[in-house]
Motif scaffolding. Structure first.
Motif, PDB file in Angstrom:
ATOM      1  N   GLN B 117     -16.945  93.694 -47.495  1.00  0.00           N
ATOM      2  CA  GLN B 117     -16.266  94.966 -47.789  1.00  0.00           C
ATOM      3  C   GLN B 117     -14.765  94.771 -47.956  1.00  0.00           C
ATOM      4  OE1 GLN B 117     -17.260  98.033 -45.002  1.00  0.00           O
ATOM      5  NE2 GLN B 117     -19.407  97.442 -45.015  1.00  0.00           N
ATOM      6  N   SER B 118     -14.214  93.813 -47.271  1.00  0.00           N
ATOM      7  CA  SER B 118     -12.790  93.553 -47.396  1.00  0.00           C
ATOM      8  C   SER B 118     -12.560  92.053 -47.277  1.00  0.00           C
ATOM      9  CB  SER B 118     -12.029  94.283 -46.291  1.00  0.00           C
ATOM     10  OG  SER B 118     -10.673  93.959 -46.354  1.00  0.00           O
ATOM     11  N   ALA B 119     -12.534  91.417 -48.390  1.00  0.00           N
ATOM     12  CA  ALA B 119     -12.489  89.950 -48.409  1.00  0.00           C
ATOM     13  C   ALA B 119     -11.177  89.396 -47.879  1.00  0.00           C
ATOM     14  CB  ALA B 119     -12.736  89.439 -49.806  1.00  0.00           C
ATOM     15  N   THR B 120     -10.123  90.198 -47.939  1.00  0.00           N
ATOM     16  CA  THR B 120      -8.830  89.679 -47.483  1.00  0.00           C
ATOM     17  C   THR B 120      -8.591  90.037 -46.027  1.00  0.00           C
ATOM     18  OG1 THR B 120      -7.795  91.701 -48.216  1.00  0.00           O
ATOM     19  CG2 THR B 120      -7.772  89.835 -49.751  1.00  0.00           C
ATOM     20  N   GLY B 121      -7.789  89.207 -45.349  1.00  0.00           N
ATOM     21  CA  GLY B 121      -7.362  89.508 -43.993  1.00  0.00           C
ATOM     22  C   GLY B 121      -8.445  89.394 -42.954  1.00  0.00           C
ATOM     23  N   MET B 122      -9.439  88.554 -43.174  1.00  0.00           N
ATOM     24  CA  MET B 122     -10.490  88.377 -42.161  1.00  0.00           C
ATOM     25  C   MET B 122     -10.770  86.902 -41.941  1.00  0.00           C
ATOM     26  SD  MET B 122     -13.374  91.175 -42.726  1.00  0.00           S
ATOM     27  CE  MET B 122     -13.091  92.886 -42.428  1.00  0.00           C
ATOM     28  N   GLN B 123     -11.101  86.600 -40.683  1.00  0.00           N
ATOM     29  CA  GLN B 123     -11.397  85.207 -40.364  1.00  0.00           C
ATOM     30  C   GLN B 123     -12.553  85.167 -39.343  1.00  0.00           C
ATOM     31  OE1 GLN B 123      -9.811  82.375 -41.679  1.00  0.00           O
ATOM     32  NE2 GLN B 123     -11.552  81.405 -40.673  1.00  0.00           N
ATOM     33  N   ALA B 124     -13.579  84.406 -39.697  1.00  0.00           N
ATOM     34  CA  ALA B 124     -14.719  84.300 -38.765  1.00  0.00           C
ATOM     35  C   ALA B 124     -14.335  83.427 -37.569  1.00  0.00           C
ATOM     36  CB  ALA B 124     -15.919  83.701 -39.468  1.00  0.00           C
ATOM     37  N   VAL B 125     -14.708  83.883 -36.395  1.00  0.00           N
ATOM     38  CA  VAL B 125     -14.449  83.098 -35.180  1.00  0.00           C
ATOM     39  C   VAL B 125     -15.753  82.974 -34.377  1.00  0.00           C
ATOM     40  CG1 VAL B 125     -12.022  83.763 -34.992  1.00  0.00           C
ATOM     41  CG2 VAL B 125     -13.767  85.157 -33.869  1.00  0.00           C
ATOM     42  N   THR B 126     -15.799  81.870 -33.645  1.00  0.00           N
ATOM     43  CA  THR B 126     -16.997  81.630 -32.825  1.00  0.00           C
ATOM     44  C   THR B 126     -16.580  81.464 -31.370  1.00  0.00           C
ATOM     45  OG1 THR B 126     -17.907  80.419 -34.682  1.00  0.00           O
ATOM     46  CG2 THR B 126     -19.034  80.155 -32.579  1.00  0.00           C
ATOM     47  N   VAL B 127     -17.284  82.115 -30.504  1.00  0.00           N
ATOM     48  CA  VAL B 127     -16.958  82.040 -29.075  1.00  0.00           C
ATOM     49  C   VAL B 127     -17.382  80.668 -28.533  1.00  0.00           C
ATOM     50  CG1 VAL B 127     -17.415  83.033 -26.803  1.00  0.00           C
ATOM     51  CG2 VAL B 127     -17.297  84.511 -28.797  1.00  0.00           C
ATOM     52  N   ILE B 128     -16.449  80.000 -27.865  1.00  0.00           N
ATOM     53  CA  ILE B 128     -16.795  78.703 -27.255  1.00  0.00           C
ATOM     54  C   ILE B 128     -16.704  78.752 -25.731  1.00  0.00           C
ATOM     55  CG2 ILE B 128     -16.230  77.271 -29.248  1.00  0.00           C
ATOM     56  CD1 ILE B 128     -13.535  76.692 -27.890  1.00  0.00           C
ATOM     57  N   ALA B 129     -16.034  79.768 -25.199  1.00  0.00           N
ATOM     58  CA  ALA B 129     -15.971  79.902 -23.736  1.00  0.00           C
ATOM     59  C   ALA B 129     -15.675  81.350 -23.392  1.00  0.00           C
ATOM     60  CB  ALA B 129     -14.882  78.995 -23.155  1.00  0.00           C
ATOM     61  N   ALA B 130     -16.045  81.715 -22.180  1.00  0.00           N
ATOM     62  CA  ALA B 130     -15.792  83.086 -21.734  1.00  0.00           C
ATOM     63  C   ALA B 130     -15.438  83.063 -20.261  1.00  0.00           C
ATOM     64  CB  ALA B 130     -17.016  83.955 -21.965  1.00  0.00           C
ATOM     65  N   SER B 131     -14.689  84.060 -19.847  1.00  0.00           N
ATOM     66  CA  SER B 131     -14.312  84.134 -18.437  1.00  0.00           C
ATOM     67  C   SER B 131     -15.536  84.471 -17.598  1.00  0.00           C
ATOM     68  CB  SER B 131     -13.254  85.224 -18.266  1.00  0.00           C
ATOM     69  OG  SER B 131     -13.163  85.574 -16.911  1.00  0.00           O
ATOM     70  N   ASP B 132     -15.608  83.825 -16.425  1.00  0.00           N
ATOM     71  CA  ASP B 132     -16.714  84.175 -15.533  1.00  0.00           C
ATOM     72  C   ASP B 132     -16.249  85.086 -14.406  1.00  0.00           C
ATOM     73  OD1 ASP B 132     -15.130  82.378 -14.349  1.00  0.00           O
ATOM     74  OD2 ASP B 132     -16.694  80.913 -13.840  1.00  0.00           O
ATOM     75  N   SER B 133     -14.988  85.540 -14.499  1.00  0.00           N
ATOM     76  CA  SER B 133     -14.475  86.433 -13.470  1.00  0.00           C
ATOM     77  C   SER B 133     -14.631  87.882 -13.938  1.00  0.00           C
ATOM     78  CB  SER B 133     -12.990  86.132 -13.216  1.00  0.00           C
ATOM     79  OG  SER B 133     -12.396  87.214 -12.547  1.00  0.00           O
ATOM     80  N   PRO B 134     -15.081  88.756 -13.060  1.00  0.00           N
ATOM     81  CA  PRO B 134     -15.242  90.154 -13.487  1.00  0.00           C
ATOM     82  C   PRO B 134     -13.901  90.872 -13.687  1.00  0.00           C
ATOM     83  CG  PRO B 134     -15.766  89.912 -11.171  1.00  0.00           C
ATOM     84  CD  PRO B 134     -15.522  88.544 -11.697  1.00  0.00           C
ATOM     85  N   TYR B 135     -12.820  90.328 -13.130  1.00  0.00           N
ATOM     86  CA  TYR B 135     -11.520  90.993 -13.223  1.00  0.00           C
ATOM     87  C   TYR B 135     -10.640  90.440 -14.329  1.00  0.00           C
ATOM     88  CZ  TYR B 135     -13.175  92.291  -8.658  1.00  0.00           C
ATOM     89  OH  TYR B 135     -13.951  92.748  -7.635  1.00  0.00           O
ATOM     90  N   ASP B 136     -11.083  89.395 -14.952  1.00  0.00           N
ATOM     91  CA  ASP B 136     -10.251  88.729 -15.947  1.00  0.00           C
ATOM     92  C   ASP B 136     -11.140  88.422 -17.143  1.00  0.00           C
ATOM     93  OD1 ASP B 136      -8.101  87.521 -17.025  1.00  0.00           O
ATOM     94  OD2 ASP B 136      -8.446  85.579 -16.044  1.00  0.00           O
ATOM     95  N   GLN B 137     -11.168  89.346 -18.088  1.00  0.00           N
ATOM     96  CA  GLN B 137     -12.157  89.221 -19.155  1.00  0.00           C
ATOM     97  C   GLN B 137     -11.507  88.734 -20.445  1.00  0.00           C
ATOM     98  OE1 GLN B 137     -14.618  92.667 -19.404  1.00  0.00           O
ATOM     99  NE2 GLN B 137     -14.790  92.827 -17.212  1.00  0.00           N
ATOM    100  N   TRP B 138     -11.855  87.507 -20.794  1.00  0.00           N
ATOM    101  CA  TRP B 138     -11.343  86.926 -22.017  1.00  0.00           C
ATOM    102  C   TRP B 138     -12.397  86.063 -22.675  1.00  0.00           C
ATOM    103  CZ3 TRP B 138     -11.909  81.784 -21.469  1.00  0.00           C
ATOM    104  CH2 TRP B 138     -11.794  81.232 -20.203  1.00  0.00           C
ATOM    105  N   LEU B 139     -12.155  85.763 -23.946  1.00  0.00           N
ATOM    106  CA  LEU B 139     -13.038  84.863 -24.684  1.00  0.00           C
ATOM    107  C   LEU B 139     -12.184  83.793 -25.335  1.00  0.00           C
ATOM    108  CD1 LEU B 139     -15.156  87.486 -26.701  1.00  0.00           C
ATOM    109  CD2 LEU B 139     -15.872  86.302 -24.635  1.00  0.00           C
ATOM    110  N   ARG B 140     -12.660  82.583 -25.327  1.00  0.00           N
ATOM    111  CA  ARG B 140     -11.970  81.537 -26.102  1.00  0.00           C
ATOM    112  C   ARG B 140     -12.786  81.345 -27.367  1.00  0.00           C
ATOM    113  NH1 ARG B 140      -8.245  77.505 -25.713  1.00  0.00           N
ATOM    114  NH2 ARG B 140      -7.656  78.151 -23.618  1.00  0.00           N
ATOM    115  N   VAL B 141     -12.114  81.522 -28.500  1.00  0.00           N
ATOM    116  CA  VAL B 141     -12.833  81.428 -29.781  1.00  0.00           C
ATOM    117  C   VAL B 141     -12.287  80.263 -30.601  1.00  0.00           C
ATOM    118  CG1 VAL B 141     -13.391  83.874 -29.893  1.00  0.00           C
ATOM    119  CG2 VAL B 141     -11.256  83.068 -30.894  1.00  0.00           C
ATOM    120  N   LYS B 142     -13.159  79.797 -31.449  1.00  0.00           N
ATOM    121  CA  LYS B 142     -12.774  78.686 -32.324  1.00  0.00           C
ATOM    122  C   LYS B 142     -12.858  79.164 -33.764  1.00  0.00           C
ATOM    123  CE  LYS B 142     -13.522  73.806 -32.886  1.00  0.00           C
ATOM    124  NZ  LYS B 142     -14.161  72.613 -32.461  1.00  0.00           N
TER     125      LYS B 142
END
Lengths: 163, 288
Positions: B117-142
């Motif tokens: 739908q919008s070919a410009t301004g997009m980049q596919a990312v893949t999750v390689i790690a995630a926080s296991d803490s319930p208070y600190d929610q982040w994802l590491r993407v590649k």
């Protein structure tokens, strides 16, 4: 150190010998003749060891062996021979046997029945020139190991009134 | 008068004589049976007795045989059952893998549609790690090297906003999920157009719309989308749905809880929005 009960009940001895005779002659269901137990041998050994003068007589044992051979369709005299040897061994070692531990008694019984089986099979094998049935020897040793169970069954007082 | 030891010896002697006699007789019988077949007729006659006895004991023997067969067949059944259970476990694992693959394929197809739908301004990312803490929610993407991803870019899934990029490396980035306690997003209520800020609560998929006066018209099931204020980030990315509205007696603001529309743990592939995109990027019809 363990000592077997010295009291002998003629009824119990007779009943146990009759049961042993039936099992030894007709076998047990699900077991072939080569693996069937010779219960009568164990029962005779028990009463010969325990009974002393009141144990089974040589003539009785001889007749029992002949009956087993005739009813089982086996070589006549082979069981009589075996049972006679058992009684002779029992008379010879009864005092020492009664004073020894249960494990020693079991080992003695296993070795005795195995040796007698080897001798009786050896006689037949020599005559026919055939090899021994190793499966039968293993079965005999295995049944010999049930000696503690035989002792337990025959020692137990089944009468309602303790006399 | 004879001594006791002599008596015992005499008894023993007598016993062994008898023993030898019987032994000899037994050996003779063995010899006769083997050589002369003397006892064969008697044995033949007795065999009929044996047959009769066996016949009378047959029902009992048959019952005992059935008894042993019952137990042996039971053991076989237990073994077979164990084998089937193992096979079923294996099949279940395969089935779950298949279902997961199918789901992932659907997600990738949806992301592809989104990107088309919008070919410009997009980049596919893949999750390689995630926080296991319930208070600190982040994802590491590649992502692909030299992609123009920068801090502050939004990361979206097929249903809506996932979070915001907070740090970038060569081919990896850390994304702060919207439900993180430190995350905040400018949103707009789609039904009324009211703008506010939604904050993460540090709980799974749970957000809170703060500082909204009690008079503001907000209802349960209202959809919140990014407001696009500032011009850098696009308008209209679904963020969440109002799950409860309550009045706080100690303040003048309503307590509004929002449920995030996108589950960051459900998928491994997302899209980073690296530039402005069209407002109709997300079809809101799909949200329910």
């Amino acid at each position: 150190m363990s000592v077997l009960i010295q009291r002998i009940s003629n009824t119990k001895m007779t009943v146990s010998i009759v049961i042993g005779l039936i099992i030894s002659s007709f076998g047990l269901p699900g077991l072939s003749s080569s693996t069937a137990p010779d219960c009568l041998a164990l029962i005779i050994l028990y009463w010969a060891m325990l009974g002393g003068d009141h144990g089974p007589r040589l003539s009785t044992v001889f007749v029992l062996g002949m009956v087993v051979d005739f009813l089982g369709g086996q070589i006549v005299g082979i069981h009589a021979l075996k049972y006679l040897c058992l009684v002779a061994l029992a008379v010879q070692f009864s005092s020492r046997f009664r004073m020894s531990a249960r494990l020693n008694r079991t080992v003695f019984v296993v070795l005795t029945v195995l040796a007698l089986e080897v001798i009786s099979q050896g006689l037949v094998s020599l005559y026919f020139g055939a090899s021994m049935d190793m499966g039968r020897l293993v079965a005999v040793a295995a049944w010999g190991m049930t000696w503690s169970l035989v002792e337990f069954i025959l020692e137990k007082n089944y009468s309602r009134v303790d006399r | 008068m004879p001594l006791a030891s002599n008596t015992i010896k005499g008894n023993r002697f007598h016993f062994y004589v008898k023993f030898l006699v019987y032994l000899t007789i037994a050996l003779c019988f063995v010899f006769l049976d083997l050589n002369q077949r003397t006892f064969t007729p008697i044995k033949d006659k007795l065999s009929s007795f044996d047959v009769a006895v066996n016949g009378s004991f047959r029902p009992f023997k048959a019952w005992l045989d059935d008894f042993s067969i019952y137990f042996s067949s039971k053991v076989e059944l237990v073994r077979e059952n164990q084998k089937l259970k193992t096979a079923q476990t294996y099949s279940d694992v395969q089935l779950q893998k298949l279902a997961a693959t199918e789901k992932r394929l659907e997600e990738l197809e949806s992301l592809l549609e989104l990107r088309e739908q919008s070919a410009t301004g997009m980049q596919a990312v893949t999750v390689i790690a995630a926080s296991d803490s319930p208070y600190d929610q982040w994802l590491r993407v590649k992502y692909k090297k030299n992609a123009s991803i920068k801090s502050g870019d939004y990361v979206v899934g097929t249903k809506g906003l996932i979070g915001q990029v907070i740090s970038v490396e060569e081919d990896q980035a850390v994304v702060r999920v919207v439900s993180d306690q430190r995350a905040s997003v400018y949103v707009q209520v789609l039904r009324t157009g009211f703008r506010a800020v939604v904050f993460g609560r540090g709980k799974y998929n749970s957000l809170e719309l703060k500082f909204v006066p009690e008079e503001v018209d907000i209802k349960v099931d209202d959809i919140l989308v990014t407001s696009g204020l500032g011009g850098r980030y696009p308008y209209g990315i679904p963020v969440g749905k109002v799950s409860s509205v309550s009045t706080d007696l100690t303040s003048n603001f309503s307590r509004i809880l929002v449920q995030s529309l996108e589950d960051p743990n459900a998928n491994n592939s997302f899209i980073a929005l690296t530039g402005l995109t069209g407002d109709d990027l997300f079809s809101l019809d799909k949200l329910d």
